[in-house]
Design an enzyme around this catalytic site. Structure first.
Site, PDB file in Angstrom:
ATOM      1  CG  ASP A  48      -1.890   1.161   1.237  1.00  0.00           C
ATOM      2  OD1 ASP A  48      -3.000   0.990   0.701  1.00  0.00           O
ATOM      3  OD2 ASP A  48      -1.536   2.249   1.742  1.00  0.00           O
ATOM      4  CE1 TYR A  53       0.767   7.923   2.503  1.00  0.00           C
ATOM      5  CE2 TYR A  53       1.160   5.659   1.864  1.00  0.00           C
ATOM      6  CZ  TYR A  53       0.365   6.609   2.464  1.00  0.00           C
ATOM      7  OH  TYR A  53      -0.824   6.215   3.042  1.00  0.00           O
ATOM      8  CE  LYS A  78      -3.648   4.699   0.499  1.00  0.00           C
ATOM      9  NZ  LYS A  78      -2.226   4.594   0.865  1.00  0.00           N
ATOM     10  CG  HIS A 111      -4.447   9.691   0.183  1.00  0.00           C
ATOM     11  ND1 HIS A 111      -3.093   9.643  -0.011  1.00  0.00           N
ATOM     12  CD2 HIS A 111      -4.652   9.232   1.443  1.00  0.00           C
ATOM     13  CE1 HIS A 111      -2.503   9.174   1.077  1.00  0.00           C
ATOM     14  NE2 HIS A 111      -3.429   8.924   1.978  1.00  0.00           N
TER      15      HIS A 111
HETATM   16  P1  NDP Z   1       0.833   1.321  11.848  1.00  0.00           P
HETATM   17  O1  NDP Z   1      -0.355   1.221  12.755  1.00  0.00           O
HETATM   18  O2  NDP Z   1       1.052   0.280  10.823  1.00  0.00           O
HETATM   19  O3  NDP Z   1       2.122   1.417  12.789  1.00  0.00           O
HETATM   20  C1  NDP Z   1       3.411   1.627  12.291  1.00  0.00           C
HETATM   21  C2  NDP Z   1       4.320   2.009  13.466  1.00  0.00           C
HETATM   22  O4  NDP Z   1       4.348   0.972  14.431  1.00  0.00           O
HETATM   23  C3  NDP Z   1       5.738   2.280  13.068  1.00  0.00           C
HETATM   24  O5  NDP Z   1       6.199   3.321  13.884  1.00  0.00           O
HETATM   25  C4  NDP Z   1       6.454   0.971  13.380  1.00  0.00           C
HETATM   26  O6  NDP Z   1       7.786   1.244  13.759  1.00  0.00           O
HETATM   27  C5  NDP Z   1       5.659   0.449  14.558  1.00  0.00           C
HETATM   28  N1  NDP Z   1       5.531  -1.024  14.544  1.00  0.00           N
HETATM   29  C6  NDP Z   1       5.189  -1.799  13.480  1.00  0.00           C
HETATM   30  N2  NDP Z   1       5.118  -3.083  13.836  1.00  0.00           N
HETATM   31  C7  NDP Z   1       5.431  -3.143  15.147  1.00  0.00           C
HETATM   32  C8  NDP Z   1       5.533  -4.216  16.076  1.00  0.00           C
HETATM   33  N3  NDP Z   1       5.296  -5.466  15.707  1.00  0.00           N
HETATM   34  N4  NDP Z   1       5.878  -3.906  17.361  1.00  0.00           N
HETATM   35  C9  NDP Z   1       6.109  -2.621  17.744  1.00  0.00           C
HETATM   36  N5  NDP Z   1       6.016  -1.572  16.893  1.00  0.00           N
HETATM   37  C10 NDP Z   1       5.696  -1.840  15.608  1.00  0.00           C
HETATM   38  O7  NDP Z   1       0.809   2.787  11.213  1.00  0.00           O
HETATM   39  P2  NDP Z   1       0.742   3.423   9.773  1.00  0.00           P
HETATM   40  O8  NDP Z   1       0.251   4.805   9.998  1.00  0.00           O
HETATM   41  O9  NDP Z   1       2.003   3.246   9.030  1.00  0.00           O
HETATM   42  O10 NDP Z   1      -0.422   2.621   9.016  1.00  0.00           O
HETATM   43  C11 NDP Z   1      -0.200   1.498   8.186  1.00  0.00           C
HETATM   44  C12 NDP Z   1      -0.428   1.842   6.726  1.00  0.00           C
HETATM   45  O11 NDP Z   1      -1.737   2.373   6.523  1.00  0.00           O
HETATM   46  C13 NDP Z   1       0.482   2.969   6.200  1.00  0.00           C
HETATM   47  O12 NDP Z   1       1.811   2.561   5.999  1.00  0.00           O
HETATM   48  C14 NDP Z   1      -0.259   3.347   4.952  1.00  0.00           C
HETATM   49  O13 NDP Z   1      -0.037   2.403   3.930  1.00  0.00           O
HETATM   50  C15 NDP Z   1      -1.706   3.300   5.438  1.00  0.00           C
HETATM   51  N6  NDP Z   1      -2.191   4.624   5.902  1.00  0.00           N
HETATM   52  C16 NDP Z   1      -3.137   5.246   5.132  1.00  0.00           C
HETATM   53  C17 NDP Z   1      -3.648   6.470   5.487  1.00  0.00           C
HETATM   54  C18 NDP Z   1      -4.693   7.092   4.629  1.00  0.00           C
HETATM   55  O14 NDP Z   1      -5.019   8.266   4.834  1.00  0.00           O
HETATM   56  N7  NDP Z   1      -5.251   6.389   3.685  1.00  0.00           N
HETATM   57  C19 NDP Z   1      -3.179   7.183   6.685  1.00  0.00           C
HETATM   58  C20 NDP Z   1      -2.196   6.446   7.454  1.00  0.00           C
HETATM   59  C21 NDP Z   1      -1.745   5.200   7.070  1.00  0.00           C
HETATM   60  P3  NDP Z   1       9.065   0.802  12.849  1.00  0.00           P
HETATM   61  O15 NDP Z   1       8.774   1.230  11.440  1.00  0.00           O
HETATM   62  O16 NDP Z   1      10.192   1.570  13.475  1.00  0.00           O
HETATM   63  O17 NDP Z   1       9.189  -0.677  12.991  1.00  0.00           O
END
Ligand code: NDP
Length: 284
Positions: A48, A53, A78, A111
């Protein structure tokens, strides 16, 4: 799909999407090829990304170097907020395909609805996305951050249903109105920030359930989404967390456990991202 055990969700246009994918929001552009390659190595096949981004080219590089057959991949991007006018959307979509190095994308989304921009006209934007399905360059189209009224309106005015509505959903923000409106239209829900960017991982209820199953809080939270039928794509920069987030199909939660996690909902107070009714940001 490759030899993974990821379930597929049937979409309302007859296609299917892997229920678990990998999100690349906040993955720096110059690290995206490497990070996406690591996700492919873990077994993720659904990615995704978004124009916003600025890392579609990195995803494209990882796709090309992976050697994974195209039909095993599921790629979403998006439309950025500055490109809602039809001609801009057409140009932006061309650029997405070029950056990804694809002649067809699996799923392309609006988006944000931006109801206070473009004279409130997200309907002509939606009609423009429908052209990309007609010309075969998008297999499916959908929306993101659409509130119930926005969904009702595009479906009523165009007769074209999005296959998904990608919205903020996690244990502290159940977003039930937008989920229910999506389901009413047979639109599948994609839950963004499924672990609230880590914000729910210290919750004692989730921690207790994780201990019972010998799993981590992230795995239990992602499993909760899976059992509710939503599509998720957690993001991580770290291979071991990518693997952890992938290993959620060898256990299940009891109905009581699912209900206990759903009970953590804080309503609007739990929202971490912008409110789609007022969000109007256009990146430079
Ligand atoms: P997430 O809920 O996926 O969380 C990501 C964060 O959690 C990062 O900081 C990561 O750190 C940490 N993390 C991931 N896995 C673990 C784990 N197993 N244990 C502890 N910490 C963990 O957040 P996102 O906001 O990235 O959402 C996921 C996806 O949703 C996005 O990447 C995007 O594709 C989509 N999205 C879409 C939006 C929209 O408006 N349509 C808005 C926001 C997100 P680290 O990277 O350091 O491991």
């Amino acid at each position: 799909m490759a030899d993974t055990n990821i379930p597929s969700i049937a979409l309302n246009d007859g296609t299917a999407i892997p229920q678990l994918g990998f999100g690349v929001y906040q993955v720096p552009p110059d690290q995206t090829a490497e990070v996406t390659t690591a996700a492919f190595e873990v077994g993720y096949r659904h990615i995704d990304t978004a124009q916003m981004y600025r890392n579609e080219a990195g995803v494209g590089e990882a796709i090309r170097s992976s050697g994974i057959p195209r039909e095993e991949l599921y790629i979403t991007s998006k439309l950025n907020n500055g490109f809602h006018r039809p001609d801009d959307a057409r140009r932006a979509f061309d650029a997405t395909l070029e950056k990804l190095g694809l002649d067809r994308i699996d799923l392309f989304l609006i988006h944000w609805p931006l109801p206070t921009r473009y004279d409130g006209d997200y309907v002509s934007t939606w009609r423009t996305l429908a052209e990309f399905v007609e010309d075969g360059r998008a297999t499916s189209i959908g929306v993101s951050n659409f509130q119930p009224a926005h969904l009702d309106r595009i479906i009523e005015e165009t007769g074209v249903r999005p296959v998904v509505n990608q919205i903020e959903v996690h244990p502290y923000f159940a977003n039930e109105d937008a989920r229910a409106a999506s389901h009413r239209h047979q639109v599948s829900v994609e839950a963004w920030s499924p672990i609230a960017q880590g914000g729910v991982l210290g919750d004692p209820v989730i921690g207790q359930i994780a201990e019972t199953h010998g799993k981590t809080p992230a795995q239990v939270t992602l499993r909760w989404h899976i059992e509710r039928g939503d599509i998720v794509f957690p993001k991580s920069m770290h291979a071991e967390r990518m693997r952890e987030n992938f290993e959620i199909f060898d256990f299940s939660l009891t109905p009581d456990e699912v209900a206990a996690i759903s009970g953590l909902d804080k309503g609007e107070a739990g929202r971490t991202g912008p409110n789609p009714d007022t969000f109007d940001w256009i990146p430079d």
